[in-house]
Design an enzyme around this catalytic site. Sequence first.
Site, PDB file in Angstrom:
ATOM      1  N   HIS A  36       0.728  -1.197   0.073  1.00  0.00           N
ATOM      2  CA  HIS A  36      -0.021   0.172   0.071  1.00  0.00           C
ATOM      3  C   HIS A  36       0.782   1.335  -0.030  1.00  0.00           C
ATOM      4  CE1 HIS A  36      -3.635  -2.310   2.051  1.00  0.00           C
ATOM      5  NE2 HIS A  36      -3.324  -2.737   0.612  1.00  0.00           N
ATOM      6  N   LEU A  82       1.420 -10.693  18.303  1.00  0.00           N
ATOM      7  CA  LEU A  82       2.822 -10.758  17.682  1.00  0.00           C
ATOM      8  C   LEU A  82       3.776 -10.549  18.561  1.00  0.00           C
ATOM      9  CD1 LEU A  82       1.011  -9.079  14.738  1.00  0.00           C
ATOM     10  CD2 LEU A  82       1.801 -11.528  14.726  1.00  0.00           C
TER      11      LEU A  82
END
Length: 285
Positions: free
Chosen positions: A128, A272
């Site tokens: 992106h 994470l």
Amino acid sequence: MTVAPPAVPGTGAALDALADLVSDGDALVLSGAGLSTDSGIPDYRGATGSLRRHTPMTYQTFTRDPRGRHRYWARSFVGWRQMRAARPNDGHRGVASLQGAGLLSGVITQNVDGLHQAGGARDVVELHGGLDRTVCLGCGDVADRAALDERLHEANPHFGPRVEEINPDGDAELPDEVLDGFVMVDCLACGAGPLKPDVVFFGETVPRDRVDACFALVEEAGSLVVLGSSLTVMSGYRFVLRAAKLGIPVGIVNVGPTRGDAKADVRVDAPLGVVLPELAARLAG
Ligand SMILES: [Zn+2]
């Protein structure tokens, strides 16, 4: 004596399976906003997404509505300082460690914050785009965002209201009357513009050559490991679909359900910041 790394609650078997997947090599990482939340960049699609007041800028608004674009740049000018202050976290460093150990075939990120690279990862494909540069919609010139920031400071010496929060695309929440007092500058190359951050907005298409390069990475990968993305947008989800179709195993690490769960061979529902250091310790220590 060997000290076992701390267990990740409720993820024992899943984490073992993920470690097996990555240890096979050529794992392709696809990361999303969830990887950067520990760096203070909010995940607006995550658990708190529905509470956010400010909807992300769309490509249509940015290109067709000069006032909306002006307000975007005003918010972005303020948010940029906070964005630049963000530092990579243990998750980013874990990915870099796995890459350094030769276990990854590539890193694709949906994030525009540059934190993978700051954390030591190489050859990161920014699906992106990246907030560290701008593109002129008039002449196509790509320029350094930091240089633009200096020009914006000169044009706006007293524009510095309190930042309440920023979004992953780097803009801040500010009242409209404050935003309207902002002074935007033009493109240095053509003298006009308008300038746009070199990121893919909602409603905008990812450049075809970039998508094709990512598909090629998927097709060559030993596995696809999704980190911190709910895979809500097709932009990232299509790579999971392609991997699954080709029989390439898919692992997903994310807090909460994702659109790709039915396609995943391994699913780890854990932060994470815990999972990646653990993986790195096991496989790249
Ligand atoms: Zn230009």
